[in-house]
Design a protein around this motif. Structure first.
Motif, PDB file in Angstrom:
ATOM      1  N   THR A  35       0.823  -1.199   0.000  1.00 35.41           N
ATOM      2  CA  THR A  35       0.000   0.000   0.000  1.00 35.41           C
ATOM      3  C   THR A  35       0.862   1.255   0.000  1.00 35.41           C
ATOM      4  N   GLY A  36       1.881   1.251   0.866  1.00 31.38           N
ATOM      5  CA  GLY A  36       2.785   2.389   0.895  1.00 31.38           C
ATOM      6  C   GLY A  36       3.576   2.544  -0.386  1.00 31.38           C
ATOM      7  N   LEU A  37       3.990   1.413  -0.981  1.00 27.01           N
ATOM      8  CA  LEU A  37       4.769   1.459  -2.219  1.00 27.01           C
ATOM      9  C   LEU A  37       3.931   2.019  -3.363  1.00 27.01           C
ATOM     10  N   LEU A  38       2.688   1.573  -3.489  1.00 30.83           N
ATOM     11  CA  LEU A  38       1.825   2.063  -4.556  1.00 30.83           C
ATOM     12  C   LEU A  38       1.481   3.540  -4.379  1.00 30.83           C
ATOM     13  N   ALA A  39       1.458   3.995  -3.119  1.00 27.24           N
ATOM     14  CA  ALA A  39       1.163   5.402  -2.866  1.00 27.24           C
ATOM     15  C   ALA A  39       2.343   6.301  -3.204  1.00 27.24           C
TER      16      ALA A  39
ATOM     17  N   ILE B 136       4.880   9.337  -7.008  1.00 23.95           N
ATOM     18  CA  ILE B 136       5.593  10.546  -6.603  1.00 23.95           C
ATOM     19  C   ILE B 136       7.077  10.409  -6.906  1.00 23.95           C
ATOM     20  N   LEU B 137       7.648   9.244  -6.588  1.00 22.06           N
ATOM     21  CA  LEU B 137       9.071   9.029  -6.835  1.00 22.06           C
ATOM     22  C   LEU B 137       9.390   9.067  -8.322  1.00 22.06           C
ATOM     23  N   VAL B 138       8.524   8.459  -9.142  1.00 16.19           N
ATOM     24  CA  VAL B 138       8.763   8.464 -10.585  1.00 16.19           C
ATOM     25  C   VAL B 138       8.686   9.884 -11.134  1.00 16.19           C
ATOM     26  N   THR B 139       7.706  10.657 -10.664  1.00 17.29           N
ATOM     27  CA  THR B 139       7.582  12.046 -11.113  1.00 17.29           C
ATOM     28  C   THR B 139       8.810  12.854 -10.733  1.00 17.29           C
ATOM     29  N   ILE B 140       9.271  12.704  -9.495  1.00 12.29           N
ATOM     30  CA  ILE B 140      10.465  13.429  -9.045  1.00 12.29           C
ATOM     31  C   ILE B 140      11.684  12.993  -9.846  1.00 12.29           C
ATOM     32  N   ALA B 141      11.789  11.686 -10.126  1.00 14.06           N
ATOM     33  CA  ALA B 141      12.929  11.180 -10.891  1.00 14.06           C
ATOM     34  C   ALA B 141      12.951  11.758 -12.303  1.00 14.06           C
ATOM     35  N   VAL B 142      11.783  11.853 -12.935  1.00 12.22           N
ATOM     36  CA  VAL B 142      11.720  12.419 -14.288  1.00 12.22           C
ATOM     37  C   VAL B 142      12.100  13.892 -14.274  1.00 12.22           C
ATOM     38  N   ILE B 143      11.597  14.635 -13.275  1.00 10.76           N
ATOM     39  CA  ILE B 143      11.932  16.063 -13.180  1.00 10.76           C
ATOM     40  C   ILE B 143      13.423  16.252 -12.951  1.00 10.76           C
ATOM     41  N   LEU B 144      13.998  15.444 -12.051  1.00 10.38           N
ATOM     42  CA  LEU B 144      15.439  15.556 -11.793  1.00 10.38           C
ATOM     43  C   LEU B 144      16.248  15.184 -13.027  1.00 10.38           C
ATOM     44  N   TRP B 145      15.770  14.194 -13.778  1.00 12.96           N
ATOM     45  CA  TRP B 145      16.481  13.814 -15.003  1.00 12.96           C
ATOM     46  C   TRP B 145      16.466  14.948 -16.021  1.00 12.96           C
ATOM     47  N   LEU B 146      15.326  15.617 -16.160  1.00 13.84           N
ATOM     48  CA  LEU B 146      15.246  16.747 -17.081  1.00 13.84           C
ATOM     49  C   LEU B 146      16.132  17.906 -16.622  1.00 13.84           C
ATOM     50  N   VAL B 147      16.150  18.145 -15.305  1.00 13.14           N
ATOM     51  CA  VAL B 147      17.006  19.209 -14.769  1.00 13.14           C
ATOM     52  C   VAL B 147      18.474  18.889 -15.025  1.00 13.14           C
ATOM     53  N   GLN B 148      18.881  17.660 -14.753  1.00 12.17           N
ATOM     54  CA  GLN B 148      20.268  17.271 -14.983  1.00 12.17           C
ATOM     55  C   GLN B 148      20.630  17.311 -16.463  1.00 12.17           C
TER      56      GLN B 148
END
Length: 219
Positions: free
Chosen positions: A25-29, A33-45
């Protein structure tokens, strides 16, 4: 090896199953968010590495500061958006696209990326003229689709006058099918393009009003 008594093993299994459910339940929640943050950080980098590397070469070391590449990237994208409001830049972009479309391998990649970004961008709704419910003849199922071409003869397809092109996207992946169907198989839906696309792509898990209602049900 000493066996665990069944009176002790059963509660342990129940506790382990409960902990597993809590963890999932915690992982699906947190996963979206983690994937979104990872994509944003990848674009920033990516922006910092591309434009920052250029600035590092052009500017002396004391003048270059970390993060300047990202700022330049944001400003450049904004300036491109402003320049495309003019006729000259639109003609220049059209000429550049014409050149890319003449290169065998490049035109395939560029065309696919351009169509994908256009579909997901603000002009995606203009590309799809209508959201419809598709009912295939002699098949007990219905599909949500998007009318892409109203007049098939305008694109060189010899079809009946009442046939249109309908795009049926696939859930949880980039892809789909384009069907040529008579209008009698289509029922217009009172649903916006974004709501319909999210509904299909997420296999119905994302429903209109889910953000306001919490569970997507309308009372």
């Amino acid at each position: 090896m000493t066996e665990i008594p069944s009176a002790v093993a059963a509660p342990l299994r129940q506790q382990f199953a409960r902990l597993t459910r809590v963890f999932l339940t915690g992982l699906l929640a947190i996963l979206p968010i983690l994937v979104t943050i990872a994509v944003i950080l990848w674009l920033v980098q990516l922006a910092e590495a591309l434009f920052g590397g250029m600035l590092d070469v052009l500017l002396p070391d004391p003048l270059y500061l970390p993060g300047m590449g990202l700022v330049v990237g944001v400003v450049l994208v904004f300036l491109v958006g402003l320049s495309l409001q003019g006729v000259f830049m639109n003609q220049l972009l059209h000429w550049f696209e014409t050149v890319l479309n003449r290169i065998p391998l490049v035109k395939t990649v560029y065309g696919a990326v351009r169509d994908l970004t256009g579909m997901l961008g603000s002009n995606g709704e203009r590309r799809f003229s209508q959201v419809v419910m598709v009912r295939l003849p002699d098949m007990p199922m219905r599909l949500v689709g998007f009318v892409t071409i109203e007049d098939l003869q305008s694109v060189g397809l010899a079809c009946d006058d009442d046939e249109v092109a309908v795009y049926l996207p696939m859930s949880y992946q980039i892809g789909g099918y384009t069907l040529l169907l008579p209008r009698r198989c289509l029922t217009p839906l009172d649903m916006g393009f974004e709501d319909a696309m999210r509904f299909v792509i997420t296999a119905g898990l994302s429903r209109p009003g889910a953000e306001e209602g919490g569970n997507g049900r309308r009372g």
